[in-house]
Design an enzyme around this catalytic site. Structure first.
Site, PDB file in Angstrom:
ATOM      1  N   ASN A 140      25.878 -42.134  30.466  1.00 55.67           N
ATOM      2  CA  ASN A 140      26.665 -42.683  31.571  1.00 55.67           C
ATOM      3  C   ASN A 140      25.712 -43.229  32.625  1.00 55.67           C
ATOM      4  O   ASN A 140      25.184 -42.482  33.451  1.00 55.67           O
ATOM      5  CB  ASN A 140      27.565 -41.595  32.160  1.00 55.67           C
ATOM      6  N   ASP A 174      33.743 -45.278  35.653  1.00 57.83           N
ATOM      7  CA  ASP A 174      34.424 -44.350  34.746  1.00 57.83           C
ATOM      8  C   ASP A 174      35.939 -44.567  34.762  1.00 57.83           C
ATOM      9  O   ASP A 174      36.596 -44.479  33.727  1.00 57.83           O
ATOM     10  CB  ASP A 174      34.125 -42.902  35.132  1.00 57.83           C
ATOM     11  N   GLY A 231      32.716 -41.444  29.348  1.00 57.41           N
ATOM     12  CA  GLY A 231      32.043 -42.159  30.424  1.00 57.41           C
ATOM     13  C   GLY A 231      30.742 -42.840  30.060  1.00 57.41           C
ATOM     14  O   GLY A 231      30.100 -43.455  30.931  1.00 57.41           O
ATOM     15  N   ASP A 238      28.323 -45.777  28.809  1.00 56.40           N
ATOM     16  CA  ASP A 238      28.506 -47.200  29.083  1.00 56.40           C
ATOM     17  C   ASP A 238      27.262 -47.999  28.694  1.00 56.40           C
ATOM     18  O   ASP A 238      26.254 -47.439  28.245  1.00 56.40           O
ATOM     19  CB  ASP A 238      28.854 -47.428  30.559  1.00 56.40           C
ATOM     20  N   ASP A 252      33.949 -54.406  10.801  1.00 57.29           N
ATOM     21  CA  ASP A 252      34.727 -53.215  10.498  1.00 57.29           C
ATOM     22  C   ASP A 252      35.789 -53.517   9.438  1.00 57.29           C
ATOM     23  O   ASP A 252      36.302 -54.641   9.362  1.00 57.29           O
ATOM     24  CB  ASP A 252      35.397 -52.746  11.797  1.00 57.29           C
ATOM     25  N   GLU A 282      31.645 -53.525   6.362  1.00 59.00           N
ATOM     26  CA  GLU A 282      31.939 -52.137   6.010  1.00 59.00           C
ATOM     27  C   GLU A 282      32.710 -52.117   4.691  1.00 59.00           C
ATOM     28  O   GLU A 282      33.887 -52.464   4.644  1.00 59.00           O
ATOM     29  CB  GLU A 282      32.768 -51.465   7.106  1.00 59.00           C
TER      30      GLU A 282
END
Length: 607
Positions: A130, A136, A155, A157, A322, A351
């Site tokens: 974070n 947040d 949180g 980032d 994905d 994937e």
């Protein structure tokens, strides 16, 4: 906030609310551009462009009058700058929208992706560090931060990742793959990022578009590449499209839905029923993830342009796609070709989560498939090898157990058009961690990492492996996506520094860092041939070799020390006199008889 979002906000109460892509570039190989325009009754507008280097090819109006698609050709002589798009309505004042065409960065088309010389480090943004607690919680985003709840946001980032670029550099990884960073404004479970609600906006709880670009620029300055996780199979149920769907066939099985059957083999099984194969491709991955219909030509263009936009805007080095086989496979082949047309040296990994090498091979570019399908996808994920690794180091050697599992999976490489273009890994964000709990012996993990970093393919390491971060898939995704210790100001210890790590953590960190940093210049590992010998007596030996270098790898899975008689490896050792074990740094004087410690690996650079 970026320029594009300033423009969008200023138009929020006007007939044009969105234009996507929000900007474009001159000098692209494909001169055609299709703009999605969204606004109240926008289909009633007449559209004109007064620019000699931009051809307005046509306006497509669709069933929802709040959408139009503007088809443009950007001529080779077009210069960077704004082009005025004029909307004239039957009632009300005309509106002129300044659409920006940018100049490309020098060498953009020739950017080099990741390859076998790289090791990719997978980072879960919400669970790593974070760096900016002020974001947040953001107005309009309901999913709260709660580090005590495994499936809430924690949180982490982009600033937190950026703050630790030196850590990645010291460890020795050369590329970072971040799980999705785009907006996921879902009411719950938004932390994972795979339910995207805006394909052109970084989630403001992770940062901004500008910060993402800054992070990539600074990673590049450290010699680290960046791979973006993209999702084309589905979007989030709270995506802005869902509030005003462009067309009925924008989504599959909409408005009612069925889950996919998750049976990827139905896409290539010659005996599969239409019912099964259709549900596989068109079923929803989850009830809150509407399935995108890439057979819709407007959506297809949208997704292709979105990829190119992020590559060009952010300076990406690669894409990880994905749920690749869950999309329409013919569109995915078209998408790969379109990206490669703009960036011939760019890297895309799909994937391909299937159980057998032949199933994975179906998805690799130029596979000799019975149905004639060519995916145009160069890099595929080697799940079969991962499954074998999870068993190989826990078993006694047998005909097909223990180290023989590794040998047999690699012996299947004949099914691949290019086995060097396999993305290999011991675990990731969806798989139980290789180190299931912190009490497992270090020898097991050391063997696995030595193997992963020296066999064929492009290795990927999951964040925290280097500090023995545990995670059991039996306890769910929250357990395998734990916070990195020291990533939060309130953490009592920081595993980013040797002082904050335990003795065991430092032992494995130093072990992996030694191999990783050596690997950066080990050309035999990058492009050398792999020759392996059938495992015997709990020992698996293989060689990586090219004209510059020969490396002997010894994996000893036994619990007792032994002396390895190397006479059966004479084809590689007959003209060698010694070697350096790069793990220990010790010289190996006698190549005829090599002393092996229990549950250990040796990586010997032969002289």
């Amino acid at each position: 906030m970026s320029t594009m979002f300033v423009v969008m906000t200023s138009l929020a109460q006007k007939p044009v609310e969105r234009i996507e892509p929000p900007c474009w570039w001159v000098g692209m190989n494909n001169p055609n551009l299709q703009l999605l325009v969204y606004g109240k009754n926008i289909a009633s507008a007449q559209v004109s462009i007064n620019n000699p280097n931009i051809d307005l090819v046509g306006i497509d109006r669709v069933e929802n009058p709040n959408y139009i698609f503007i088809n443009l050709t950007v001529k080779p002589d077009a210069k960077p700058g704004s082009i005025d798009i004029k909307f004239t309505f039957p009632k009300g004042k005309p509106l002129t929208y300044a659409y920006e065409l940018k100049a490309r960065q020098a060498g953009s088309a020739n950017r080099k992706g990741f390859d076998n010389s790289d090791v990719v480090y997978l980072v879960y943004p919400d669970r790593f560090s974070n760096g900016n607690p002020a974001i947040d919680q953001v107005s309009g985003y309901t999913d709260k931060v709660d580090r005590n709840e495994p499936y809430a946001r924690h949180g982490g980032d982009i600033q937190g990742i950026l703050n630790h670029l030196d850590y990645f550099k010291q460890l020795g990884v050369t590329a970072l793959w971040l799980n999705p960073v785009l907006e996921s404004n879902q009411p719950s479970w938004s932390y994972h990022g795979y339910a995207i609600t805006d394909f052109y906006r970084v989630d403001p709880r992770l940062g901004s578009n500008e910060l993402y670009k800054e992070f990539i620029d600074k990673a590049h300055a450290q010699g680290i590449k960046v791979v973006k996780d993209m999702v084309f199979n589905h979007c989030g149920g709270e995506h802005w499209w869902m509030k005003d769907v462009p067309m009925k066939n924008w989504f599959n099985l909409y408005p009612d839905y069925k889950r996919t059957n998750y049976r990827i083999p139905t896409t290539f099984d010659p005996h599969a029923s239409v019912a099964d194969s259709s549900l596989m491709a068109d079923g929803w991955f989850d009830g809150h993830m509407p399935d995108l219909n890439q057979r819709n030509p407007y959506l297809a263009n949208y997704l292709i342009q979105n990829s190119i936009w992020w590559i060009e805007y952010a300076g990406l080095d690669g894409i990880r796609m994905d749920t690749h086989p869950y999309c329409d496979k013919h569109f995915m082949a078209q998408w790969c070709a379109a990206v490669q047309n703009e960036y011939p040296n760019f890297s895309i990994v799909g994937e391909t989560w299937v159980n057998y090498p032949a199933w994975v091979a179906y998805w690799q570019k130029d596979a000799k498939n019975r149905d004639g399908y060519n995916s145009n996808l160069e890099i595929v994920m080697d799940f079969p090898l991962m499954f074998a690794m999870h068993k190989a180091f826990d078993e006694k050697d047998g005909w097909d157990t223990g180290l023989a599992r590794l040998y047999e999976i690699i012996a299947h490489d004949f099914v691949y058009p290019n086995p060097d273009k396999l993305f290999i890994f011991a675990d990731n964000h969806d798989i139980g961690r290789f180190q299931r709990d912190s009490s497992q012996a270090l020898g097991r993990l050391k063997l696995a990492m030595a193997f992963l970093l020296t066999t064929r393919g492009i290795p990927q390491i999951y964040y925290g492996t280097e500090i023995l971060l545990p995670g059991d898939d039996a306890k769910g995704h929250g357990d395998i996506r734990r916070d990195f210790p020291g990533g939060w100001p309130t953490d009592s210890k920081s595993a980013f520094t040797p002082e904050g790590r335990t003795k065991r953590q430092n032992e494995i960190w130093n072990y992996m860092s030694t191999i990783l940093n050596w690997r950066k210049t080990a050309t035999a590992i990058h492009n050398g041939k792999l020759t392996h010998f059938i495992p015997e007596n709990e020992v698996y030996v293989y060689f990586r070799h090219n004209s510059e270098q020969t490396v002997m790898v010894i994996l000893h899975n036994g619990y007792q020390p032994k002396v390895l008689d190397t006479s059966r490896f004479a084809e590689f050792l007959s003209n060698k006199t010694s070697g350096i074990d790069i793990i220990s740094g010790n010289k190996v004087e006698n190549l005829a008889k090599i002393q092996l410690s229990p549950r250990s690996a040796m990586i010997i650079e032969l002289k």
